[in-house]
Design a protein around this motif. Structure first.
Motif, PDB file in Angstrom:
ATOM      1  N   ASN A  61       0.826  -1.214   0.000  1.00  0.00           N
ATOM      2  CA  ASN A  61       0.000   0.000   0.000  1.00  0.00           C
ATOM      3  C   ASN A  61       0.859   1.262   0.000  1.00  0.00           C
ATOM      4  OD1 ASN A  61      -2.487  -1.260  -0.140  1.00  0.00           O
ATOM      5  ND2 ASN A  61      -2.756  -1.311   2.070  1.00  0.00           N
ATOM      6  N   GLU A  62       1.977   1.237   0.759  1.00  0.00           N
ATOM      7  CA  GLU A  62       2.886   2.387   0.763  1.00  0.00           C
ATOM      8  C   GLU A  62       3.498   2.584  -0.620  1.00  0.00           C
ATOM      9  OE1 GLU A  62       5.698   1.585   3.870  1.00  0.00           O
ATOM     10  OE2 GLU A  62       4.275   2.124   5.450  1.00  0.00           O
ATOM     11  N   TRP A  63       3.920   1.489  -1.257  1.00  0.00           N
ATOM     12  CA  TRP A  63       4.475   1.581  -2.613  1.00  0.00           C
ATOM     13  C   TRP A  63       3.423   2.129  -3.574  1.00  0.00           C
ATOM     14  CZ3 TRP A  63       7.657  -3.414  -4.015  1.00  0.00           C
ATOM     15  CH2 TRP A  63       8.814  -3.464  -3.236  1.00  0.00           C
ATOM     16  N   ARG A  64       2.214   1.615  -3.489  1.00  0.00           N
ATOM     17  CA  ARG A  64       1.137   2.080  -4.365  1.00  0.00           C
ATOM     18  C   ARG A  64       0.902   3.571  -4.204  1.00  0.00           C
ATOM     19  NH1 ARG A  64      -4.341   0.673  -2.128  1.00  0.00           N
ATOM     20  NH2 ARG A  64      -3.653   2.397  -0.839  1.00  0.00           N
ATOM     21  N   ASP A  65       0.799   4.020  -2.957  1.00  0.00           N
ATOM     22  CA  ASP A  65       0.566   5.440  -2.699  1.00  0.00           C
ATOM     23  C   ASP A  65       1.726   6.283  -3.208  1.00  0.00           C
ATOM     24  OD1 ASP A  65      -1.783   4.660  -1.539  1.00  0.00           O
ATOM     25  OD2 ASP A  65      -1.113   4.996   0.533  1.00  0.00           O
ATOM     26  N   SER A  66       2.943   5.828  -2.976  1.00  0.00           N
ATOM     27  CA  SER A  66       4.124   6.565  -3.413  1.00  0.00           C
ATOM     28  C   SER A  66       4.174   6.688  -4.931  1.00  0.00           C
ATOM     29  CB  SER A  66       5.377   5.858  -2.898  1.00  0.00           C
ATOM     30  OG  SER A  66       6.531   6.429  -3.445  1.00  0.00           O
ATOM     31  N   VAL A  67       3.925   5.594  -5.629  1.00  0.00           N
ATOM     32  CA  VAL A  67       4.020   5.590  -7.087  1.00  0.00           C
ATOM     33  C   VAL A  67       2.850   6.328  -7.731  1.00  0.00           C
ATOM     34  CG1 VAL A  67       3.982   4.101  -9.127  1.00  0.00           C
ATOM     35  CG2 VAL A  67       5.423   3.502  -7.187  1.00  0.00           C
ATOM     36  N   ALA A  86       7.065  -2.102  -7.582  1.00  0.00           N
ATOM     37  CA  ALA A  86       6.065  -2.655  -8.491  1.00  0.00           C
ATOM     38  C   ALA A  86       5.803  -4.101  -8.127  1.00  0.00           C
ATOM     39  CB  ALA A  86       6.550  -2.563  -9.932  1.00  0.00           C
ATOM     40  N   LEU A  87       4.549  -4.459  -8.053  1.00  0.00           N
ATOM     41  CA  LEU A  87       4.171  -5.834  -7.733  1.00  0.00           C
ATOM     42  C   LEU A  87       4.708  -6.801  -8.784  1.00  0.00           C
ATOM     43  CD1 LEU A  87       2.516  -7.690  -5.852  1.00  0.00           C
ATOM     44  CD2 LEU A  87       0.559  -7.255  -7.311  1.00  0.00           C
ATOM     45  N   GLN A  88       4.505  -6.471 -10.066  1.00  0.00           N
ATOM     46  CA  GLN A  88       4.948  -7.369 -11.146  1.00  0.00           C
ATOM     47  C   GLN A  88       6.454  -7.395 -11.297  1.00  0.00           C
ATOM     48  OE1 GLN A  88       3.629  -9.634 -12.654  1.00  0.00           O
ATOM     49  NE2 GLN A  88       1.494  -9.234 -12.950  1.00  0.00           N
ATOM     50  N   LEU A  89       7.118  -6.249 -11.152  1.00  0.00           N
ATOM     51  CA  LEU A  89       8.548  -6.159 -11.428  1.00  0.00           C
ATOM     52  C   LEU A  89       9.421  -6.484 -10.229  1.00  0.00           C
ATOM     53  CD1 LEU A  89       8.474  -2.912 -13.578  1.00  0.00           C
ATOM     54  CD2 LEU A  89       8.543  -5.281 -14.381  1.00  0.00           C
ATOM     55  N   ALA A  90       8.860  -6.514  -9.063  1.00  0.00           N
ATOM     56  CA  ALA A  90       9.647  -6.837  -7.867  1.00  0.00           C
ATOM     57  C   ALA A  90       9.195  -8.173  -7.283  1.00  0.00           C
ATOM     58  CB  ALA A  90       9.525  -5.722  -6.830  1.00  0.00           C
ATOM     59  N   CYS A 115      -5.443  -6.699  -5.310  1.00  0.00           N
ATOM     60  CA  CYS A 115      -4.273  -6.456  -6.165  1.00  0.00           C
ATOM     61  C   CYS A 115      -4.587  -6.791  -7.620  1.00  0.00           C
ATOM     62  CB  CYS A 115      -3.090  -7.311  -5.736  1.00  0.00           C
ATOM     63  SG  CYS A 115      -2.698  -7.219  -3.987  1.00  0.00           S
ATOM     64  N   TRP A 116      -5.267  -7.908  -7.811  1.00  0.00           N
ATOM     65  CA  TRP A 116      -5.466  -8.447  -9.162  1.00  0.00           C
ATOM     66  C   TRP A 116      -6.613  -7.766  -9.893  1.00  0.00           C
ATOM     67  CZ3 TRP A 116      -1.025 -10.269  -9.684  1.00  0.00           C
ATOM     68  CH2 TRP A 116      -0.375 -10.861  -8.601  1.00  0.00           C
ATOM     69  N   ASP A 117      -7.249  -6.784  -9.247  1.00  0.00           N
ATOM     70  CA  ASP A 117      -8.228  -5.977  -9.964  1.00  0.00           C
ATOM     71  C   ASP A 117      -7.523  -5.112 -11.012  1.00  0.00           C
ATOM     72  OD1 ASP A 117     -10.038  -7.087  -8.235  1.00  0.00           O
ATOM     73  OD2 ASP A 117     -10.450  -5.240  -7.123  1.00  0.00           O
ATOM     74  N   CYS A 118      -6.294  -4.709 -10.719  1.00  0.00           N
ATOM     75  CA  CYS A 118      -5.523  -3.856 -11.634  1.00  0.00           C
ATOM     76  C   CYS A 118      -4.337  -4.599 -12.249  1.00  0.00           C
ATOM     77  CB  CYS A 118      -4.991  -2.630 -10.904  1.00  0.00           C
ATOM     78  SG  CYS A 118      -6.274  -1.586 -10.195  1.00  0.00           S
ATOM     79  N   HIS A 119      -3.659  -5.421 -11.455  1.00  0.00           N
ATOM     80  CA  HIS A 119      -2.450  -6.101 -11.920  1.00  0.00           C
ATOM     81  C   HIS A 119      -2.784  -7.401 -12.635  1.00  0.00           C
ATOM     82  CE1 HIS A 119       0.463  -3.540  -9.874  1.00  0.00           C
ATOM     83  NE2 HIS A 119      -0.425  -3.450  -8.899  1.00  0.00           N
TER      84      HIS A 119
END
Length: 132
Positions: A61-67, A86-90, A115-119
């Motif tokens: 959630n912190e990564w999402r908010d930051s990005v 990034a969920l996919q890249l990390a 998560c999988w609603d967008c990714h």
């Protein structure tokens, strides 16, 4: 005054009835699933395993908010290795089997992450790469 033959069994039945959900969950849950380790054997992550087990949703959630909200696309450096936010890249680069890594624990904990609603799942992302 009180009839011991009915009070004590009544209390026992009451305690059993009140604690029945605990007994049911404790006996039917089974062992806690262990997530599958990455296929290349790498055991280093952006945080220790115990912290990731307890707080991965906070980190994501912190990564999402930051990005998304602050355009903070800087990478996270751990042990000299760079991890993009990034969920996919990390995460999914190492933990590519969503069913074994994510779904087993989330099902056990009765959690439905969004998560999988967008990714894309790793399988969907791989098939998308192949078609392009």
């Amino acid at each position: 005054m009180y009839n011991k033959r009915t009070v004590i069994p009544g209390l026992a039945i009451f305690v059993l009835f009140v604690t029945l959900p605990l007994w049911y969950n404790g006996l039917s849950a089974g062992p806690i699933p262990k997530p599958e380790l990455p296929p290349n054997g790498t055991k280093e992550c952006v945080a220790p395993a115990s912290e990731m087990r307890d707080n991965h949703m906070v980190l994501l959630n912190e990564w999402r908010d930051s990005v998304l909200r602050e355009s903070g696309r800087s990478s996270v450096s751990v042990g000299g290795k760079e991890y993009p936010k990034a969920l996919q890249l990390a995460c999914m680069e190492c933990h590519s089997n969503k069913e074994k890594f994510c779904d087993d624990c989330h099902t056990y904990a009765s959690v439905k992450p969004y998560c999988w609603d967008c990714h894309l799942t790793p399988v969907e992302a791989a098939s998308k790469k192949e078609t392009h």
